[in-house]
Write a protein that holds these residues in place. Structure first.
Motif, PDB file in Angstrom:
ATOM      1  N   SER A 129       0.831  -1.208   0.000  1.00 22.67           N
ATOM      2  CA  SER A 129       0.000   0.000   0.000  1.00 22.67           C
ATOM      3  C   SER A 129       0.862   1.254   0.000  1.00 22.67           C
ATOM      4  N   HIS A 132       2.663   1.606  -3.407  1.00 24.56           N
ATOM      5  CA  HIS A 132       1.736   2.028  -4.452  1.00 24.56           C
ATOM      6  C   HIS A 132       1.458   3.525  -4.357  1.00 24.56           C
ATOM      7  N   LYS A 135       4.601   5.440  -5.499  1.00 25.82           N
ATOM      8  CA  LYS A 135       4.901   5.295  -6.923  1.00 25.82           C
ATOM      9  C   LYS A 135       3.974   6.132  -7.789  1.00 25.82           C
ATOM     10  N   ASP A 269       2.592  -4.972  -8.650  1.00 26.54           N
ATOM     11  CA  ASP A 269       3.160  -3.619  -8.641  1.00 26.54           C
ATOM     12  C   ASP A 269       2.571  -2.736  -9.731  1.00 26.54           C
ATOM     13  N   TYR A 270       2.341  -3.304 -10.897  1.00 24.38           N
ATOM     14  CA  TYR A 270       1.972  -2.477 -12.046  1.00 24.38           C
ATOM     15  C   TYR A 270       0.682  -2.917 -12.725  1.00 24.38           C
ATOM     16  N   ILE A 272      -2.648  -4.222 -11.093  1.00 26.73           N
ATOM     17  CA  ILE A 272      -3.425  -4.677  -9.937  1.00 26.73           C
ATOM     18  C   ILE A 272      -4.630  -5.524 -10.329  1.00 26.73           C
TER      19      ILE A 272
END
Length: 782
Positions: A129, A132, A135, A269-270, A272
């Motif tokens: 969390s 994310h 980022k 990570d990219y 979801i």
């Protein structure tokens, strides 16, 4: 009564002699044993039901006879207890005290282990969390910018989640999704069946019934559920390593390796909303439950719990992921090998097959009578195994060579029957065409070459490539790959030794002791050996399979370095005499994980802290501008054509209809994508106009990155694949020959040359995108 008393006294005397001899062998001071081994020594005096010393040799029903002998022993023990009720017992005060201390140790160990597992899972979810947020700057973004962070085509899943929340009722929302004619132009689809939208249905239902509308935004609820599932994922890996090694230190090491190798263990990570991120946590729970279920000395109540958990997770995994039954099929192959070599109880194999069969039969109606489930490899394996066992008797009896020949014949029967069953089902029940998958496999393994656009497009997908050297380098730098190879080698050799014993008719111990050094005789360990070998072989062919293989590499390696049984097995082979193998194994199974954990902490913990402290910036102004124009300027009835990945974002941000979807398993949608991609080919304006109007497209989006893509001419550029497929370009002996009289459409249309202005009108452009409106009435006169 006097004779019984003398017999009990003699037994007590023998046990004291054995203890004194063992202490004399190991030295004057007692050797500390791990908690799980101390429990094993205590349970030798009072064996649990179902645990015996060894399995009978050269018998067809070895496991059944063991169970019958156990029942007979229980009956005789009951009779002996009734006869000895009025007799004077021998001194049992010491065993009782020892049993109480073992029970306390077991409870403390279980408490700390469960606490550590849950803590690791929760900390990983918090880490995801925070990462994310750092980022994407998620909390400071507007809704449109947040939706763009769902990169590629996976944002389409979040669109349907939003649609369910906007529906007047949950039932109405489901009805609209099953008859969706607003997503793909000129086509009505069942979106729940086509995109496996059960995660979105369940999440939207929970968001409604829990009253979360006034507490949390829909996007945060959606992301939070995914991150919570990732917490369950690592917790299940923790439990699997803990169950096999007997220490929760192995679980912590497995989680540490999983997080360190995050680029190779998860896509969360990219991407979801991907189905992988929803489904793999359930598969991890299924593997953990199966690991416990396969143990020989498991208690009946715990066995039932593992069976129920395995049933629920298997069904859920198959239901929510289109590739789930293929993954379970690979697992079924590992268990099939275990059964053929008589390393698992037939009763347990029958129970596992029931779980597989029931999961498929329950998923079939919930996936709207998906015909592919009736011809899937998993069901074929179940049918082939059942019929082969009916046709072939006395499979596990006879001399070694005869038994080996029977097993080879069994392999042949199972796969022949399975393939025949699949062929008959496909002839009886219409199954969706999957020729593109067969063509892809032929081209992948060099059996055939093709100019087909779809096949070559699949060959160019990153997940379907073979892994590069950087993948192995990352695993080696994290120290997981070298230890994995050592652990796998030891377990595989020990498993082969156990298989040789079974083929030779020699008995195997159902509850081997620590000093026996028989790591390969534990069914759960042998299963994971076959499991990691099969998934590892697939990962060597398709790099996308690393997300299935690498997490279990971390778990399996952590189990090995923390397992005293594995170290004792090695020392038994080396025949150490200077130091007792058990003592050295206990020392190394503690020292080696400690050293590994300290080195990982020292090297990677600062990197993780840096990741959480640095503010990264993910911002794509051109895409934001494009989506804002579509959302504000385009009519609601507009139909957009473009690359499937971009169209997924268009559908999510604007709700407009599109011509295709980013699905690589549906041949119809793939052919649609091929037709729309012709805007980047050497085609005339009239040809492109006819193609777009056939799909009722009102606007077409030209991507500058695709039109002007640079790279090797014979690589994976879209325009090169199109030219080869259309026959406009031929490569022979390193030379390129062009056969089209037309220029590239995407480049010529930007010049506004005639006749392009007759067919298309540019309505939006920036550095990355150009939108052209398809004219309703055109003049075909040049």
């Amino acid at each position: 009564m006097t004779e019984l008393r003398h017999r009990r006294e003699a037994t007590c005397g023998e046990s004291d002699d054995i203890l004194s001899k063992a202490s004399a062998e190991l030295g004057s001071s007692p050797v500390p044993l791990p908690e799980d081994k101390a429990e094993g020594l205590a349970s030798e005096e009072l064996q649990q039901p179902g645990s015996v010393d060894g399995c009978p040799a050269s018998t067809s029903g070895a496991w059944e006879q063991m169970e019958e002998e156990t029942e007979a022993k229980e009956e005789s023990n009951k009779k002996g207890d009734e006869e000895a009720e009025h007799s004077e017992p021998c001194d049992v005060k010491r065993p009782r005290n020892f049993g109480k201390s073992v029970l306390v140790q077991r409870l403390v160990k279980l408490l700390f282990g469960c606490l550590a597992a849950v803590t690791c899972g929760m900390m990983y979810a918090v880490y995801l969390s925070i990462y994310h947020e750092k980022k994407f700057w998620f909390s400071s973004r507007q809704e449109l910018e947040r939706e763009i962070t769902f990169q590629g085509g996976n944002g389409l899943y979040y669109y349907y989640y939003k649609h369910m929340l906007k529906a007047p009722s949950f039932e109405k929302g489901i009805y609209e999704l099953t008859r969706d004619n607003r997503t793909v132009s000129a086509l009505t689809i069942n979106a729940v069946e086509q995109l496996f939208l059960y995660p979105e249905l369940v999440t939207s239902f929970l968001y409604r019934v829990t009253g979360s509308q006034d507490v949390i935004e829909p996007v945060y609820f959606y992301i939070g559920v995914v991150f919570g599932l990732q917490a369950i994922y690592v917790t299940a890996l923790f439990v699997s390593s803990w169950v096999m090694s007997g220490t929760w230190v192995a679980g912590m090491l497995a989680v540490a390796w999983y997080i360190i190798n995050r680029p190779d263990t998860t896509k969360v990570d990219y991407a979801i909303p991907l189905r992988d991120n929803w489904a793999l946590p359930y598969f991890s729970c299924q593997v953990a439950a199966l690991t416990g279920f396969l143990r020989n000395n498991i208690h009946s109540s715990m066995e039932m719990f593992c069976y129920l958990l395995m049933s629920a997770s298997t069904f859920t995994f198959i239901l929510i992921w289109e590739h789930g039954h293929y993954v379970v099929f690979v697992q079924g192959l590992a268990l099939f090998l275990l059964d053929c070599f008589d390393l698992v109880q037939p009763r347990k194999m029958a129970d596992i097959h029931k779980v597989y069969l029931c999961s498929l039969l329950l998923a079939y109606p919930l996936q709207f009578q998906n015909p592919s489930l009736l011809s899937c490899p998993l069901l074929c394996l179940l049918v082939g195994s059942a019929l082969a066992r009916y046709l072939q008797h006395n499979l596990k009896v006879g001399p070694p060579l005869a038994r080996l020949m029977k097993i080879l014949l069994h392999f042949y029967l199972v796969f022949t029957i399975g393939i025949t069953f699949s062929y008959l089902v496909k002839k009886i029940i219409p199954v969706r065409e999957s020729d593109h998958i067969l063509k892809f496999l032929e081209a992948k393994f060099g059996l055939n070459s093709t100019t087909d656009f779809v096949t070559n497009l699949l060959l160019c997908q990153d997940d379907l490539q073979s892994p590069g050297q950087d993948f192995f380098l990352r695993l080696t730098q994290a120290s997981v790959l070298p230890f994995y190879l050592l652990v796998l080698l030891v377990c595989l050799l020990s498993a082969l030794q156990a298989i040789y014993c079974r083929l030779s008719g020699q008995p195997l111990k159902s509850s081997p002791r620590l000093e026996d050094g028989l790591i390969g005789q534990q069914p759960e360990v042998v299963y994971h050996v076959f499991h990691t070998l099969l998934f590892g072989g697939l990962a060597m062919l398709f790099v996308g399979m690393k997300y299935l293989w690498t997490p279990y590499v971390c778990m399996f390696t952590a189990f090995g370095v923390c397992s005293p049984e594995l170290w004792v097995t090695v020392f038994k082979w080396l025949r150490l005499k200077s130091v007792h193998p058990v003592v050295l194994a206990l020392i190394l199974s503690t020292a080696v994980p400690t050293i590994i954990g300290f080195s990982l902490w020292r090297e990677y913990f600062p990197r993780l802290i840096t990741e959480l402290s640095e503010l990264q910036e993910f911002y794509d102004p051109d895409t934001v501008e494009l989506m804002n124009w579509i959302k504000t300027q385009a009519p609601m009835a507009a139909v957009f054509a473009g690359s499937p990945q971009l169209l997924g974002s268009v559908k999510l941000c604007s709700g407009c209809s599109v011509t295709s979807l980013p699905l690589y398993t549906d041949s119809t949608l793939l052919r649609r994508s091929e037709s729309i991609y012709q805007v980047y080919a050497l085609r005339s304006a009239e040809d492109i106009y006819k193609i777009l109007t056939s799909y009722q497209a009102s606007h077409v989006i030209i991507e500058e990155a695709v039109c002007s893509e640079l790279g090797p001419p014979k690589g994976c550029r879209i325009k090169d694949l199109l030219d080869i497929s259309n026959g406009h370009v031929v490569y022979e002996k390193g030379e390129m020959y062009a056969f089209s009289k037309y220029a590239r459409f995407c480049q010529e249309i930007k010049m506004n040359y005639s006749p392009y202005i007759n067919y298309f009108t540019r309505v939006f452009w920036n550095r990355s995108y150009h939108i052209y409106k398809v004219n309703a009435v055109v003049s075909f006169q040049y």
